[in-house]
Design a protein around this motif. Structure first.
Motif, PDB file in Angstrom:
ATOM      1  N   ARG A   2      54.549  54.330  38.116  1.00  0.00           N
ATOM      2  CA  ARG A   2      54.964  53.496  36.991  1.00  0.00           C
ATOM      3  C   ARG A   2      54.848  54.280  35.693  1.00  0.00           C
ATOM      4  O   ARG A   2      53.847  54.945  35.442  1.00  0.00           O
ATOM      5  N   LYS A   3      55.881  54.190  34.872  1.00  0.00           N
ATOM      6  CA  LYS A   3      55.894  54.858  33.568  1.00  0.00           C
ATOM      7  C   LYS A   3      55.754  53.794  32.485  1.00  0.00           C
ATOM      8  O   LYS A   3      56.579  52.881  32.391  1.00  0.00           O
ATOM      9  N   THR A   4      54.711  53.942  31.658  1.00  0.00           N
ATOM     10  CA  THR A   4      54.425  52.957  30.610  1.00  0.00           C
ATOM     11  C   THR A   4      54.511  53.609  29.243  1.00  0.00           C
ATOM     12  O   THR A   4      53.820  54.604  28.981  1.00  0.00           O
ATOM     13  N   ASN A   5      55.357  53.068  28.381  1.00  0.00           N
ATOM     14  CA  ASN A   5      55.486  53.582  27.016  1.00  0.00           C
ATOM     15  C   ASN A   5      54.414  52.961  26.123  1.00  0.00           C
ATOM     16  O   ASN A   5      54.246  51.740  26.101  1.00  0.00           O
ATOM     17  N   ILE A   6      53.695  53.802  25.411  1.00  0.00           N
ATOM     18  CA  ILE A   6      52.676  53.330  24.479  1.00  0.00           C
ATOM     19  C   ILE A   6      53.329  53.145  23.109  1.00  0.00           C
ATOM     20  O   ILE A   6      53.931  54.076  22.567  1.00  0.00           O
ATOM     21  N   THR A   7      53.224  51.946  22.593  1.00  0.00           N
ATOM     22  CA  THR A   7      53.836  51.616  21.302  1.00  0.00           C
ATOM     23  C   THR A   7      52.779  51.042  20.366  1.00  0.00           C
ATOM     24  O   THR A   7      51.615  50.877  20.750  1.00  0.00           O
ATOM     25  N   GLU A   8      53.196  50.713  19.149  1.00  0.00           N
ATOM     26  CA  GLU A   8      52.250  50.103  18.212  1.00  0.00           C
ATOM     27  C   GLU A   8      51.822  48.722  18.687  1.00  0.00           C
ATOM     28  O   GLU A   8      50.684  48.311  18.490  1.00  0.00           O
ATOM     29  N   GLY A  49      43.146  60.337  25.826  1.00  0.00           N
ATOM     30  CA  GLY A  49      43.747  59.131  25.283  1.00  0.00           C
ATOM     31  C   GLY A  49      45.223  59.316  25.001  1.00  0.00           C
ATOM     32  O   GLY A  49      45.701  60.435  24.859  1.00  0.00           O
ATOM     33  N   ALA A  50      45.911  58.192  24.933  1.00  0.00           N
ATOM     34  CA  ALA A  50      47.340  58.216  24.629  1.00  0.00           C
ATOM     35  C   ALA A  50      47.569  57.555  23.279  1.00  0.00           C
ATOM     36  O   ALA A  50      46.855  56.621  22.906  1.00  0.00           O
ATOM     37  N   SER A  51      48.554  58.015  22.559  1.00  0.00           N
ATOM     38  CA  SER A  51      48.887  57.444  21.257  1.00  0.00           C
ATOM     39  C   SER A  51      50.338  56.978  21.268  1.00  0.00           C
ATOM     40  O   SER A  51      51.059  57.131  22.265  1.00  0.00           O
ATOM     41  N   VAL A  52      50.770  56.447  20.157  1.00  0.00           N
ATOM     42  CA  VAL A  52      52.125  55.894  20.050  1.00  0.00           C
ATOM     43  C   VAL A  52      53.159  56.990  20.340  1.00  0.00           C
ATOM     44  O   VAL A  52      53.086  58.091  19.804  1.00  0.00           O
ATOM     45  N   GLY A  53      54.110  56.648  21.208  1.00  0.00           N
ATOM     46  CA  GLY A  53      55.143  57.595  21.590  1.00  0.00           C
ATOM     47  C   GLY A  53      54.887  58.280  22.918  1.00  0.00           C
ATOM     48  O   GLY A  53      55.792  58.895  23.485  1.00  0.00           O
TER      49      GLY A  53
END
Length: 616
Positions: free
Chosen positions: A539-545, A582-586
């Motif tokens: 599964r690919k999850t986009n991290i957004t605001e 950690g992951a950030s926006v984008g």
């Protein structure tokens, strides 16, 4: 003494610091080192290596260049040049001769040098050299063919450029000095042949001693370096600049004997070479004077540099490779890339003093004109090689790729996900049967043993910055990781979790051998393949605001296995044992999720879309 110690420390720190800055900000390392050298030398006057080191300055530079050239020539395995014979031979013979003639004409008619000085400096300016070419090739990631041509040209022509300058000087003395006879020229040629014989003999001798076990492992590197210096000094004492020819011959002899001990020392020698390049480039640029920098601004010198860049080099390459199988794109790239480096700077300094002593007053501008060409070519070619290679489709995809060792259901599925994200990926396995899932899925694969010597010549590993060893055998995974750590880097080499209950007990060795443990301890080869077989999905999850990484972690199922994070820059951060990232926006988070969890997510998404439609 304290001043010399401080200057040595400062030069070393500035050189390696420049390498780090260049790596961190993706800049040409030699450009950064040259600028730093100018700042601490002629501009701010913090150091003056020529004055500080005195009589040791030139010997140190000469020995450093010899070691760098030897290390570069160790890469000249004739198996690598297979299929490139005609272009390489043409470039290092006809191309070099044409570049000498055209460069000499430009030096005479444009820079205003006398014919004698012009032919000396014209011979010197045919060199590119490993000190400038090899760092640029590492930076640009060219396709194998143009990279091999530029590398071979740089290393082979490097000693011949210096010899050509010496030859031109001997001819001048023969024509203008009554004391110089034909015997002098004969001695020059004999000295060059003797240098080749010394280099070949040293290479054969070292190879024989290593093969017969006459040198213990802990002494092999010191012995090689001592013999390199001895080989260089013996030849150079007989005839100035023939030492470079001797060490090149020695390196090529060893490279083509295919001795495992030499291969084992390769990374150590590369590290020494990087240190020496960093040090002497800072030393040479810091040794320039303000007066030299002012002379560089001369309009004649500027026009000469432009001619060398845009006329002499491209014309000599296109003419010399006419009729070969080089494409127009390859000719254009090779014809453009010709940065001059350390050999040109050091040898021009020598000839400047010799020619001045011989009565050629115009030789006073040799150092300014050489530095102008060196700095211009290093900057222009350093910043343009990557861009031009991409435009000509001669660069490997800049997106960092992943090399997976071991074909299985999991590794094939992982490769498919990476492929969908436009990340270069390759699965390597020695078993054709095990490669069946990869072949069926349309994933790029390599059939062969990754540890085999032949793999180095059959498989181009340049596009792959990350390695994952995912076979059933923990010991094999650890062996492959340990083998590739020096070339890929410890932070980018990974292996699946160790199966200490069933396989070899490698728990105590995990900190000294092998790669970083991927994902988590429970994610062994059996467990992770079972998950894929039972229906787990990637599964690919986009991290957004609106949907932060923290929220993602709270909502994810406990059975979800976090795999990696793809940054917008293309960099990949794999989840590894005992390390929090950690992951950030984008960013895109890729995970292995249970089928029920994936179904619930799809259902939840559909309900959210229906609710949004209802509100509208």
């Amino acid at each position: 003494m304290d001043s010399i110690l401080f200057n040595l420390m400062l030069i070393g720190a500035l050189g390696i610091g420049s390498q780090w800055v260049a790596w961190r900000f993706r800049l040409p390392a030699i450009v950064v080192m040259s600028i730093v050298g100018l700042l601490v030398g002629p501009i701010f006057g913090m150091i003056d290596p020529k004055e500080d080191f005195g009589a040791l300055f030139h010997p140190f530079i000469s020995i450093a260049v010899a070691i760098i050239l030897f290390e570069g020539s160790l890469n000249l395995d004739f198996r690598e040049v297979s299929g490139l014979g005609a272009p390489v031979v043409r470039i290092v013979t006809i191309g070099a001769f044409l570049a000498w003639l055209f460069g000499s004409f430009a030096a005479h008619y444009v820079a205003g040098l006398s014919w004698a000085v012009a032919f000396v400096i014209g011979g010197l300016f045919i060199v590119t050299g490993p000190t400038v070419i090899l760092p640029l090739l590492r930076q640009a990631k060219l396709k194998p063919r143009p990279a091999a041509i530029l590398k071979w040209e740089g290393i082979i022509v490097d000693p011949f450029g210096a010899l050509l300058a010496v030859f031109a000087f001997e001819i001048i003395k023969f024509l203008m000095d009554e004391k110089v006879t034909a015997m002098t020229l004969l001695l020059f040629f004999l000295a060059s042949i003797f240098a080749l014989i010394i280099g070949w003999t040293c290479g054969r001798g070292i190879g024989w001693m290593f093969e017969k076990g006459h040198v213990p492992e802990f002494l092999k590197s010191p012995v090689v370096f001592v013999v390199v210096i001895t080989c260089f000094v013996l030849s150079d004492e007989m005839m100035h600049e023939t030492g470079l020819l001797a060490v090149t011959a020695m390196g090529m002899t060893l490279a083509n004997r295919h001795i495992s001990s030499i291969e084992d020392m390769r990374h150590f020698k590369e590290n020494i070479s990087v240190l020496l390049i960093s040090t002497i480039f800072v030393m040479l640029t810091a040794s320039l004077t303000v007066d030299t920098l002012y002379k560089i601004l001369n309009i004649n010198i500027a026009v000469f540099v432009l001619l060398m860049l845009f006329i002499v080099r491209p014309l000599s390459i296109w003419l010399s490779t006419s009729g070969t199988d080089l494409s127009k794109q390859e000719k254009t790239l090779v014809g453009w890339i010709a940065p001059r480096g350390i050999v040109a700077l050091t040898v021009s300094g020598y000839f400047s003093s010799v020619l001045l002593d011989a009565g050629f007053t115009d030789a006073s501008i040799l150092t300014p004109i050489t530095f102008a060409l060196v700095f211009s070519t290093v900057c222009v070619h350093g910043f343009s090689i990557g861009w031009l290679a991409k435009k000509l489709d001669l660069a490997i995809n800049s997106q960092p790729g992943v090399l997976i060792i071991g074909s299985s259901i999991f590794s094939t599925a992982l490769a498919k996900v990476l492929q969908d994200l436009n990340i270069p990926v390759l699965i390597a396995d020695s078993s054709w049967q095990r490669l069946h899932p990869a072949r069926k899925a349309g994933v790029s694969f390599y059939h062969g043993e990754i540890l085999s010597e032949q793999t180095e010549y059959r498989l181009d590993l340049t596009p792959y910055e990350y390695m994952i060893t995912a076979t059933e055998l923990d010991s094999y995974n650890a062996l492959v990781c340990t083998t590739f750590i020096p070339s890929i880097g410890r932070n980018n080499v990974f292996q699946l979790s160790l199966r200490n209950k069933r396989g070899d007990d490698l728990k105590d060795l995990v900190h000294t051998i092998g790669g970083r443990i991927l994902f988590k301890k429970e994610a062994s080869w059996e467990e992770i393949n079972k998950k894929v077989e039972s229906g787990y999905v990637f599964r690919k999850t986009n991290i957004t605001e609106r949907y932060s990484f923290e929220k993602y972690l709270k909502e994810r199922n406990k059975e979800t296995l976090l795999l990696f994070i793809l940054k917008p820059t293309g960099r990949i951060e794999f989840f590894v044992e005992d390390t929090n990232i950690g992951a950030s926006v984008g960013d895109v988070v890729v995970s292995l999720t249970s089928p029920s969890k994936e179904f619930n997510k799809i259902q939840e998404k559909l309900e959210q879309e229906q609710e949004m439609q209802h509100h509208k």
